[in-house]
Write a protein that holds these residues in place. Structure first.
Motif, mmCIF file in Angstrom:
data_model
loop_
_atom_site.group_PDB
_atom_site.id
_atom_site.type_symbol
_atom_site.label_atom_id
_atom_site.label_comp_id
_atom_site.label_asym_id
_atom_site.label_seq_id
_atom_site.Cartn_x
_atom_site.Cartn_y
_atom_site.Cartn_z
ATOM 1 N N ASP A 66 -75.656 23.792 -30.107
ATOM 2 C CA ASP A 66 -77.053 23.546 -29.798
ATOM 3 C C ASP A 66 -77.580 22.414 -30.666
ATOM 4 O O ASP A 66 -78.202 22.630 -31.697
ATOM 5 C CB ASP A 66 -77.861 24.828 -30.037
ATOM 6 C CG ASP A 66 -79.333 24.624 -29.719
ATOM 7 O OD1 ASP A 66 -79.648 23.723 -28.918
ATOM 8 O OD2 ASP A 66 -80.161 25.357 -30.278
ATOM 9 N N PHE A 67 -77.333 21.177 -30.230
ATOM 10 C CA PHE A 67 -77.847 20.036 -30.992
ATOM 11 C C PHE A 67 -79.326 19.834 -30.684
ATOM 12 O O PHE A 67 -79.781 20.062 -29.564
ATOM 13 C CB PHE A 67 -77.076 18.764 -30.631
ATOM 14 C CG PHE A 67 -75.657 18.772 -31.127
ATOM 15 C CD1 PHE A 67 -75.396 18.647 -32.492
ATOM 16 C CD2 PHE A 67 -74.589 18.910 -30.254
ATOM 17 C CE1 PHE A 67 -74.088 18.654 -32.956
ATOM 18 C CE2 PHE A 67 -73.287 18.921 -30.719
ATOM 19 C CZ PHE A 67 -73.029 18.797 -32.071
ATOM 20 N N SER A 68 -80.024 19.375 -31.679
ATOM 21 C CA SER A 68 -81.444 19.079 -31.492
ATOM 22 C C SER A 68 -81.618 17.871 -30.584
ATOM 23 O O SER A 68 -80.816 16.933 -30.616
ATOM 24 C CB SER A 68 -82.088 18.787 -32.850
ATOM 25 O OG SER A 68 -83.353 18.206 -32.668
ATOM 26 N N ASP A 69 -82.670 17.892 -29.775
ATOM 27 C CA ASP A 69 -82.990 16.686 -29.002
ATOM 28 C C ASP A 69 -84.171 15.935 -29.626
ATOM 29 O O ASP A 69 -84.800 15.115 -28.990
ATOM 30 C CB ASP A 69 -83.255 17.024 -27.529
ATOM 31 C CG ASP A 69 -84.417 17.986 -27.345
ATOM 32 O OD1 ASP A 69 -85.021 18.393 -28.355
ATOM 33 O OD2 ASP A 69 -84.717 18.339 -26.186
ATOM 34 N N VAL A 70 -84.468 16.263 -30.903
ATOM 35 C CA VAL A 70 -85.557 15.565 -31.593
ATOM 36 C C VAL A 70 -85.066 14.858 -32.860
ATOM 37 O O VAL A 70 -85.455 13.725 -33.135
ATOM 38 C CB VAL A 70 -86.698 16.556 -31.954
ATOM 39 C CG1 VAL A 70 -87.758 15.894 -32.821
ATOM 40 C CG2 VAL A 70 -87.329 17.105 -30.676
ATOM 41 N N VAL A 71 -84.211 15.514 -33.613
ATOM 42 C CA VAL A 71 -83.680 14.858 -34.819
ATOM 43 C C VAL A 71 -82.240 14.411 -34.572
ATOM 44 O O VAL A 71 -81.554 14.926 -33.693
ATOM 45 C CB VAL A 71 -83.734 15.788 -36.060
ATOM 46 C CG1 VAL A 71 -85.158 16.126 -36.428
ATOM 47 C CG2 VAL A 71 -82.929 17.050 -35.829
ATOM 48 N N HIS A 72 -81.830 13.412 -35.357
ATOM 49 C CA HIS A 72 -80.481 12.848 -35.247
ATOM 50 C C HIS A 72 -80.233 12.232 -33.868
ATOM 51 O O HIS A 72 -79.143 12.318 -33.322
ATOM 52 C CB HIS A 72 -79.401 13.897 -35.567
ATOM 53 C CG HIS A 72 -79.536 14.487 -36.936
ATOM 54 N ND1 HIS A 72 -79.186 15.768 -37.239
ATOM 55 C CD2 HIS A 72 -80.016 13.946 -38.088
ATOM 56 C CE1 HIS A 72 -79.449 16.015 -38.518
ATOM 57 N NE2 HIS A 72 -79.946 14.920 -39.051
ATOM 58 N N ILE A 73 -81.279 11.632 -33.338
ATOM 59 C CA ILE A 73 -81.129 10.908 -32.075
ATOM 60 C C ILE A 73 -80.824 9.461 -32.444
ATOM 61 O O ILE A 73 -81.612 8.803 -33.140
ATOM 62 C CB ILE A 73 -82.434 10.970 -31.243
ATOM 63 C CG1 ILE A 73 -82.852 12.436 -31.040
ATOM 64 C CG2 ILE A 73 -82.243 10.240 -29.917
ATOM 65 C CD1 ILE A 73 -81.845 13.302 -30.341
ATOM 66 N N THR A 74 -79.693 8.986 -32.002
ATOM 67 C CA THR A 74 -79.256 7.653 -32.441
ATOM 68 C C THR A 74 -80.085 6.550 -31.789
ATOM 69 O O THR A 74 -80.567 6.699 -30.667
ATOM 70 C CB THR A 74 -77.772 7.443 -32.095
ATOM 71 O OG1 THR A 74 -77.572 7.764 -30.714
ATOM 72 C CG2 THR A 74 -76.884 8.329 -32.939
ATOM 73 N N ASP A 75 -80.245 5.463 -32.536
ATOM 74 C CA ASP A 75 -80.893 4.288 -31.949
ATOM 75 C C ASP A 75 -79.876 3.171 -31.808
ATOM 76 O O ASP A 75 -78.720 3.307 -32.189
ATOM 77 C CB ASP A 75 -82.110 3.862 -32.782
ATOM 78 C CG ASP A 75 -81.716 3.375 -34.182
ATOM 79 O OD1 ASP A 75 -80.510 3.135 -34.410
ATOM 80 O OD2 ASP A 75 -82.606 3.256 -35.034
ATOM 81 N N GLU A 76 -80.320 2.052 -31.252
ATOM 82 C CA GLU A 76 -79.378 0.970 -30.941
ATOM 83 C C GLU A 76 -78.878 0.259 -32.194
ATOM 84 O O GLU A 76 -77.907 -0.488 -32.139
ATOM 85 C CB GLU A 76 -80.014 -0.029 -29.961
ATOM 86 C CG GLU A 76 -81.201 -0.795 -30.483
ATOM 87 C CD GLU A 76 -82.492 0.006 -30.363
ATOM 88 O OE1 GLU A 76 -83.552 -0.556 -30.637
ATOM 89 O OE2 GLU A 76 -82.448 1.206 -30.022
ATOM 90 N N LYS A 77 -79.526 0.527 -33.345
ATOM 91 C CA LYS A 77 -79.093 -0.142 -34.572
ATOM 92 C C LYS A 77 -78.102 0.701 -35.367
ATOM 93 O O LYS A 77 -77.760 0.375 -36.496
ATOM 94 C CB LYS A 77 -80.306 -0.455 -35.446
ATOM 95 C CG LYS A 77 -81.245 -1.468 -34.821
ATOM 96 C CD LYS A 77 -82.489 -1.614 -35.682
ATOM 97 C CE LYS A 77 -83.491 -2.537 -35.009
ATOM 98 N NZ LYS A 77 -84.801 -2.463 -35.642
ATOM 99 N N LYS A 124 -90.978 13.276 -26.083
ATOM 100 C CA LYS A 124 -90.627 14.535 -25.416
ATOM 101 C C LYS A 124 -91.882 15.224 -24.876
ATOM 102 O O LYS A 124 -91.885 15.742 -23.753
ATOM 103 C CB LYS A 124 -89.888 15.469 -26.392
ATOM 104 C CG LYS A 124 -89.457 16.777 -25.742
ATOM 105 C CD LYS A 124 -88.548 17.595 -26.653
ATOM 106 C CE LYS A 124 -88.200 18.936 -26.008
ATOM 107 N NZ LYS A 124 -87.272 19.738 -26.828
ATOM 108 N N THR A 125 -92.948 15.222 -25.667
ATOM 109 C CA THR A 125 -94.201 15.826 -25.205
ATOM 110 C C THR A 125 -94.694 15.122 -23.946
ATOM 111 O O THR A 125 -95.078 15.767 -22.959
ATOM 112 C CB THR A 125 -95.271 15.743 -26.310
ATOM 113 O OG1 THR A 125 -94.759 16.355 -27.492
ATOM 114 C CG2 THR A 125 -96.552 16.449 -25.887
#
Lengths: 209, 480
Positions: B423-434, B447-448
């Protein structure tokens, strides 16, 4: 100063000492204005500053104010008919839907201790009752208190009622969930974050009027 | 078109803790007996005073003080059910309080909103209730919904408008803390009956419950107690929340605060089960700490709320624990400081329900993204409480043997299967393009926004909607 003991009894919060001390000064012929201004009000000014400086906690402030009020009750019969005038009149109450009165009572005592006449309407006060009291007592300031978030809208209704009635009075608000932003939003003339703050605010507003 | 409401995911602790010893619990029980028999409770409701007197209480009608002997307390509480069901719109969203899980709710009832679109702060309105209910409906961490803010644009019967917005925007159970007088309560029950569809369902799976606050120290409010009696008569669960403030409306000690609060709650639980034996009730201890220099209400540390859970269970009733809620003025470190930990601790103590997610500034400010962020704290508490699966599949000794020393697990089917189940979070540890991680606040906002744009829960039937509107109009006519 002949009222040092009175002054000190407030600073030291000795509730049981103050009544005989005030009575002794009255019996000794000390001017009533001196007992009031140099003893009671002067001491509460210091108490207010100590609280503002973080030296006192709320329970200590409360007992100091109660000590002052005990002394004031002894003095009150002498004030009637004297040339000593109030600094102004303040109507105060906890708004409709809210039965909490600790903060309101503390503000009431501190304001009285600062030399104002206070008309305390109690708790669960309807906007119409505030308006009626304002018409009857013609205060310079009306103070609205609330503890519950659910009763905060009653402050707005009260201010709207005063605006519709075009009563010339300053309305101030306070209480745990209230802040300056809310006061601004509902069109209040001021917000007191604590009892000494309310006293400072009232003094300023009365000076301005 | 509507979208499916994701299933609720209560915290299911695999292990438990006790904070108070049996001897300490007995001290609190004896303390409540002593306070209620010697000091008494002030009750300004004539109806309640009559009920107390008819059932063996010593009632001083002149001063409206009720004193309760221990046997009278125990007789009444023996009628209160230990478990019951609080219904959702469908059974999938029922809260079965006999299950060893903790169901969490939103916070309420604030007065200010940071607008969902403009992000400007303003007075709260009915549409904020509707929007926050939709967000809560989507989040699996939210098992039931408190109207989060006051419908201040509806000055007549705002609490009923809050219920209207809630019932129309979530399939989850609704619990209201703002129905606090008899007439409003009658309309609220009528609305709940519409949602429940049948009288039988209203009683067996009530879609509404009430929360009534006592007044510290040792007092009740007349209107609120009469509202509670109306709800109890209809079979709608009623809880009593004590909010003593340590150092002002309670002694300046935690134990003294607990003693005051528990006595208040028990006095009310007793009344309801005197009037309607077997009525579903719950115990809720939500004390604050007096700020020594302002008198403001501050949250206590988590263990204080968890002790409230133990007191509820000592009396044989379920609890609503104070598990989230923040004094913080904005999102950030302070806002996240206590929620997850308190929720975790209360769950380990066996709380059936808890509330407090999604508001800031001491439950007065609705921030659009706070629910999504609190859901992250909840997810952590849920995971920490869940224990460990040590079944052979999870212990994975065969996979470890197959890979052997100096290998890796990336190509193993076991790895692919279980990483997908994590169950990975969909709010933290979301990678960006950098190559870094995105700011969780921005992800939460996104998300809201996504939920509000895309999640539209199944509506009530047209006839139910029309009936709710009719009830609202009738209430407004009566209450004007």
């Amino acid at each position: 100063m002949s009222v040092d003991a009175i002054f000190q009894s407030i600073l030291e919060r000795k509730r049981s000492d103050i009544a005989p001390l005030v009575q002794a000064e009255i019996d000794a012929g000390t001017e009533i204005s001196v007992i009031l201004n140099d003893g009671l009000i002067g001491a509460m000014d210091v108490v207010g500053r100590q609280f503002g400086d973080g030296l006192l906690f709320v329970p200590e402030l409360l007992v100091a104010a109660e000590t002052m009020k005990t002394g004031l009750e002894v003095l009150r019969p002498k004030l009637v008919g004297s040339e000593i005038t109030n600094r102004g009149t303040v109507v105060i109450g906890t708004v409709q839907g809210d039965l909490h009165d600790i903060g309101k009572n503390l503000v009431s005592m501190m304001v009285e201790g600062a030399g104002f006449a206070v008309v305390d309407l109690g708790v669960d006060v309807a906007p119409e009752r505030f308006l009626e009291a304002a018409r009857e007592h013609r205060p310079q300031v009306v103070g609205l208190s609330a503890l519950l978030t659910t009763s905060m809208p009653a402050m707005r209704r009260c201010i709207e009622l005063f605006e519709d009635a075009e009563i010339d009075v300053k309305i101030i608000v306070g209480g745990a969930p209230v802040n300056q932003e809310y006061a601004d939003e509902i069109g209040a003339d001021g917000y007191g974050s604590d009892a000494p703050g309310a006293v400072r605010l009232i003094k300023r507003l009365v000076t301005e009027t | 078109m509507f979208t499916q409401t994701p299933p609720i995911e209560p915290i299911a602790p695999a292990y438990h803790v006790r904070i108070l010893t049996d001897e300490q619990l007995e001290q609190f029980r004896a303390g409540t007996f002593q306070l209620l028999e010697r000091t008494g409770i002030q009750c300004p409701s004539e109806r309640a005073l009559d009920i107390y007197a008819e059932h063996g209480a010593d009632v001083d009608f002149e001063n409206r003080i009720v004193r309760l002997p221990a046997d009278v307390i125990l007789d009444a509480l023996a009628q209160a059910p230990r478990h019951y069901t609080m219904g959702g719109r469908s059974e999938a969203f029922d809260l079965d309080l006999s299950k060893p899980v903790t169901y969490e709710a939103t916070d309420g009832t604030g007065t200010k909103t940071i607008d969902y679109a403009s992000r400007e702060m303003r007075a709260s309105i009915k549409d904020d209730v509707a929007k926050s209910a939709r967000v809560a409906d989507y989040l699996s961490s939210i098992s039931f919904y408190w109207p989060m803010v006051s419908a201040q644009d509806r000055p007549i019967a705002p609490s009923l408008h809050e219920l209207d917005a809630s019932f129309n925007n979530t399939l989850k159970h609704v619990q209201t803390p703002t129905v606090v007088e008899e007439t409003t309560a009658r309309y609220a029950i009528e609305m709940a009956r519409v949602v429940a569809e049948t009288e039988e369902s209203l009683r067996s799976r009530p879609p509404l419950s009430l929360l009534i606050c006592t007044i510290a120290p040792l007092a009740q409010d007349a209107g609120a107690m009469e509202a509670a009696l109306v709800a109890a008569e209809a079979g709608v669960p009623v809880g009593f929340m004590s909010m003593p403030n340590t150092g002002s409306t309670a002694p300046a000690t935690i134990a003294g605060t607990l003693a005051v609060g528990d006595a208040e709650i028990v006095s009310a639980l007793v009344l309801i089960n005197m009037a309607f034996p077997g009525a579903p009730v719950y115990h809720s201890f939500m004390p604050g700490m007096t700020h020594p220099r302002t008198g403001a209400y501050l949250a206590h540390d988590g263990y204080v709320y968890a002790i409230g859970v133990e007191l509820a269970h000592m009396w044989g009733v379920p609890t609503l624990a104070g598990t989230f809620g923040s004094d913080a003025h904005t999102l950030g470190w302070e806002a996240g400081m206590g929620g997850g930990l308190t929720s975790f601790l209360c769950a380990l103590c066996g709380a059936e329900t808890g509330s407090g997610m999604g508001l800031l500034q001491g439950s007065t400010l609705l921030h659009p993204d706070a629910l999504v962020l609190d859901a992250e704290l909840y997810r952590r508490a849920q995971s920490d409480a869940a224990g460990l699966d040590t079944s052979p599949d999870h212990l994975a000794l065969d996979v470890i043997h197959a890979v052997g020393p100096r290998g890796h697990y990336l190509r193993e089917r076991h790895t692919r299967d279980f990483l997908r189940k994590t169950d990975f979070s969909d709010v933290v540890h979301i990678t960006d393009e950098k190559g870094g991680y995105r700011d969780p606040f921005l992800v939460a906002r996104q998300k809201t926004d996504w939920i509000l744009e895309n999640h539209h829960p199944e509506p009530l039937s047209e006839s139910q909607q029309a009936e709710l509107t009719r009830i609202l109009e009738a209430a407004e006519n009566e209450l004007t």
